[in-house]
Scaffold this motif. Structure first.
Motif, PDB file in Angstrom:
ATOM      1  N   MET A  41     -10.298  -5.404   9.273  1.00  0.00           N
ATOM      2  CA  MET A  41      -9.040  -5.612   8.579  1.00  0.00           C
ATOM      3  C   MET A  41      -8.171  -4.384   8.770  1.00  0.00           C
ATOM      4  SD  MET A  41      -8.128  -6.096   4.587  1.00  0.00           S
ATOM      5  CE  MET A  41      -7.717  -4.400   4.317  1.00  0.00           C
ATOM      6  N   GLY A  42      -6.892  -4.594   9.039  1.00  0.00           N
ATOM      7  CA  GLY A  42      -5.942  -3.492   9.138  1.00  0.00           C
ATOM      8  C   GLY A  42      -4.926  -3.602   8.014  1.00  0.00           C
ATOM      9  N   LEU A  43      -4.521  -2.470   7.465  1.00  0.00           N
ATOM     10  CA  LEU A  43      -3.552  -2.432   6.374  1.00  0.00           C
ATOM     11  C   LEU A  43      -2.480  -1.412   6.722  1.00  0.00           C
ATOM     12  CD1 LEU A  43      -2.832  -3.214   3.366  1.00  0.00           C
ATOM     13  CD2 LEU A  43      -4.076  -1.150   2.728  1.00  0.00           C
ATOM     14  N   ALA A  44      -1.224  -1.799   6.554  1.00  0.00           N
ATOM     15  CA  ALA A  44      -0.098  -0.894   6.784  1.00  0.00           C
ATOM     16  C   ALA A  44       0.928  -1.128   5.690  1.00  0.00           C
ATOM     17  CB  ALA A  44       0.532  -1.155   8.147  1.00  0.00           C
ATOM     18  N   VAL A  45       1.779  -0.149   5.475  1.00  0.00           N
ATOM     19  CA  VAL A  45       2.868  -0.285   4.513  1.00  0.00           C
ATOM     20  C   VAL A  45       4.142  -0.545   5.304  1.00  0.00           C
ATOM     21  CG1 VAL A  45       4.235   0.879   2.740  1.00  0.00           C
ATOM     22  CG2 VAL A  45       1.752   1.157   2.787  1.00  0.00           C
ATOM     23  N   GLU A  46       4.742  -1.701   5.047  1.00  0.00           N
ATOM     24  CA  GLU A  46       5.994  -2.064   5.716  1.00  0.00           C
ATOM     25  C   GLU A  46       7.173  -1.344   5.079  1.00  0.00           C
ATOM     26  OE1 GLU A  46       8.499  -6.158   6.018  1.00  0.00           O
ATOM     27  OE2 GLU A  46       6.404  -6.268   6.603  1.00  0.00           O
ATOM     28  N   LYS A  47       7.138  -1.223   3.738  1.00  0.00           N
ATOM     29  CA  LYS A  47       8.233  -0.555   3.033  1.00  0.00           C
ATOM     30  C   LYS A  47       7.705   0.054   1.748  1.00  0.00           C
ATOM     31  CE  LYS A  47      12.730  -1.204   0.915  1.00  0.00           C
ATOM     32  NZ  LYS A  47      13.717  -2.159   0.426  1.00  0.00           N
ATOM     33  N   LEU A  48       8.079   1.295   1.512  1.00  0.00           N
ATOM     34  CA  LEU A  48       7.755   1.987   0.275  1.00  0.00           C
ATOM     35  C   LEU A  48       9.067   2.192  -0.466  1.00  0.00           C
ATOM     36  CD1 LEU A  48       5.864   3.529  -1.620  1.00  0.00           C
ATOM     37  CD2 LEU A  48       6.033   5.487  -0.085  1.00  0.00           C
ATOM     38  N   GLY A  49       9.287   1.371  -1.473  1.00  0.00           N
ATOM     39  CA  GLY A  49      10.539   1.422  -2.222  1.00  0.00           C
ATOM     40  C   GLY A  49      10.423   2.239  -3.493  1.00  0.00           C
ATOM     41  N   ARG A  50      11.446   2.153  -4.340  1.00  0.00           N
ATOM     42  CA  ARG A  50      11.457   2.878  -5.606  1.00  0.00           C
ATOM     43  C   ARG A  50      10.452   2.294  -6.588  1.00  0.00           C
ATOM     44  NH1 ARG A  50      13.206   2.485 -10.547  1.00  0.00           N
ATOM     45  NH2 ARG A  50      14.188   0.473 -10.245  1.00  0.00           N
ATOM     46  N   SER A  51      10.369   0.950  -6.637  1.00  0.00           N
ATOM     47  CA  SER A  51       9.497   0.301  -7.618  1.00  0.00           C
ATOM     48  C   SER A  51       8.524  -0.694  -6.988  1.00  0.00           C
ATOM     49  CB  SER A  51      10.345  -0.418  -8.665  1.00  0.00           C
ATOM     50  OG  SER A  51      11.154  -1.395  -8.040  1.00  0.00           O
ATOM     51  N   SER A  52       8.487  -0.751  -5.668  1.00  0.00           N
ATOM     52  CA  SER A  52       7.601  -1.714  -5.021  1.00  0.00           C
ATOM     53  C   SER A  52       7.091  -1.188  -3.683  1.00  0.00           C
ATOM     54  CB  SER A  52       8.318  -3.049  -4.802  1.00  0.00           C
ATOM     55  OG  SER A  52       9.394  -2.881  -3.897  1.00  0.00           O
ATOM     56  N   VAL A  53       6.000  -1.802  -3.239  1.00  0.00           N
ATOM     57  CA  VAL A  53       5.415  -1.499  -1.942  1.00  0.00           C
ATOM     58  C   VAL A  53       5.171  -2.826  -1.240  1.00  0.00           C
ATOM     59  CG1 VAL A  53       3.497  -0.406  -0.716  1.00  0.00           C
ATOM     60  CG2 VAL A  53       4.225   0.519  -2.917  1.00  0.00           C
ATOM     61  N   ILE A  54       5.613  -2.939   0.017  1.00  0.00           N
ATOM     62  CA  ILE A  54       5.326  -4.124   0.811  1.00  0.00           C
ATOM     63  C   ILE A  54       4.206  -3.762   1.781  1.00  0.00           C
ATOM     64  CG2 ILE A  54       6.191  -5.835   2.444  1.00  0.00           C
ATOM     65  CD1 ILE A  54       8.994  -5.343   1.308  1.00  0.00           C
ATOM     66  N   TYR A  55       3.080  -4.458   1.639  1.00  0.00           N
ATOM     67  CA  TYR A  55       1.914  -4.224   2.483  1.00  0.00           C
ATOM     68  C   TYR A  55       1.829  -5.297   3.555  1.00  0.00           C
ATOM     69  CZ  TYR A  55       0.161  -1.181  -1.261  1.00  0.00           C
ATOM     70  OH  TYR A  55       0.010  -0.192  -2.191  1.00  0.00           O
ATOM     71  N   ARG A  56       1.363  -4.930   4.738  1.00  0.00           N
ATOM     72  CA  ARG A  56       1.059  -5.881   5.821  1.00  0.00           C
ATOM     73  C   ARG A  56      -0.435  -5.775   6.099  1.00  0.00           C
ATOM     74  NH1 ARG A  56       4.638  -4.218  10.657  1.00  0.00           N
ATOM     75  NH2 ARG A  56       3.309  -5.764  11.635  1.00  0.00           N
ATOM     76  N   VAL A  72       3.835  -8.207  -1.628  1.00  0.00           N
ATOM     77  CA  VAL A  72       4.674  -7.229  -2.313  1.00  0.00           C
ATOM     78  C   VAL A  72       4.026  -6.896  -3.644  1.00  0.00           C
ATOM     79  CG1 VAL A  72       6.964  -6.756  -3.273  1.00  0.00           C
ATOM     80  CG2 VAL A  72       6.735  -8.214  -1.233  1.00  0.00           C
ATOM     81  N   HIS A  73       3.872  -5.606  -3.924  1.00  0.00           N
ATOM     82  CA  HIS A  73       3.357  -5.137  -5.203  1.00  0.00           C
ATOM     83  C   HIS A  73       4.519  -4.475  -5.924  1.00  0.00           C
ATOM     84  CE1 HIS A  73       0.027  -2.799  -7.499  1.00  0.00           C
ATOM     85  NE2 HIS A  73       1.021  -3.133  -8.285  1.00  0.00           N
ATOM     86  N   VAL A  74       4.954  -5.076  -7.045  1.00  0.00           N
ATOM     87  CA  VAL A  74       6.034  -4.525  -7.853  1.00  0.00           C
ATOM     88  C   VAL A  74       5.407  -3.894  -9.091  1.00  0.00           C
ATOM     89  CG1 VAL A  74       8.134  -5.034  -9.172  1.00  0.00           C
ATOM     90  CG2 VAL A  74       7.673  -6.266  -7.042  1.00  0.00           C
ATOM     91  N   TYR A  75       5.775  -2.664  -9.373  1.00  0.00           N
ATOM     92  CA  TYR A  75       5.223  -1.939 -10.515  1.00  0.00           C
ATOM     93  C   TYR A  75       6.035  -2.223 -11.770  1.00  0.00           C
ATOM     94  CZ  TYR A  75       2.012   0.340  -7.449  1.00  0.00           C
ATOM     95  OH  TYR A  75       0.986   0.550  -6.568  1.00  0.00           O
ATOM     96  N   VAL A  76       5.326  -2.555 -12.846  1.00  0.00           N
ATOM     97  CA  VAL A  76       5.953  -2.836 -14.137  1.00  0.00           C
ATOM     98  C   VAL A  76       5.216  -2.051 -15.222  1.00  0.00           C
ATOM     99  CG1 VAL A  76       6.733  -5.152 -13.488  1.00  0.00           C
ATOM    100  CG2 VAL A  76       4.514  -4.863 -14.595  1.00  0.00           C
ATOM    101  N   ASP A  77       5.890  -1.863 -16.352  1.00  0.00           N
ATOM    102  CA  ASP A  77       5.279  -1.211 -17.508  1.00  0.00           C
ATOM    103  C   ASP A  77       4.556  -2.276 -18.310  1.00  0.00           C
ATOM    104  OD1 ASP A  77       4.545   0.091 -19.810  1.00  0.00           O
ATOM    105  OD2 ASP A  77       6.550   0.874 -20.252  1.00  0.00           O
ATOM    106  N   ASN A  78       3.252  -2.336 -18.139  1.00  0.00           N
ATOM    107  CA  ASN A  78       2.445  -3.374 -18.779  1.00  0.00           C
ATOM    108  C   ASN A  78       2.259  -3.126 -20.271  1.00  0.00           C
ATOM    109  OD1 ASN A  78       1.183  -5.825 -18.352  1.00  0.00           O
ATOM    110  ND2 ASN A  78      -0.830  -4.910 -18.124  1.00  0.00           N
TER     111      ASN A  78
END
Length: 75
Positions: A9-24, A46-52
């Motif tokens: 399995m290969g994992l890369a980050v397509e975009k590292l944003g302010r509140s989210s990360v897009i993984y490929r 897409v992983h979006v970070y929230v205050d749980n």
């Protein structure tokens, strides 16, 4: 893809944003004779970070520890 040949399995980050990360991600299975691997499946999420802890679940910034860990994976 076929069993029992190994899968990688290969994992890369397509975009590292302010509140989210897009993984490929990609699944690879090389030639049984040792030749190069060919992608058998690809995807992204897409992983979006929230205050749980807040019932309204507001979007928050990517934690610094996560940002430092995934920054080298940006392609």
């Amino acid at each position: 893809m076929g069993y029992p040949r190994p899968i990688e399995m290969g994992l890369a980050v397509e975009k590292l944003g302010r509140s989210s990360v897009i993984y490929r991600i990609g699944l690879f299975q090389g030639d049984p004779d040792g030749e190069g691997a060919t992608a058998s499946a690809e995807g992204r999420f897409v992983h979006v970070y929230v205050d749980n802890t807040d019932p309204t679940r507001p979007v928050t910034e990517v934690p610094d520890v996560v940002r430092k860990a995934v920054a080298p994976l940006v392609v």
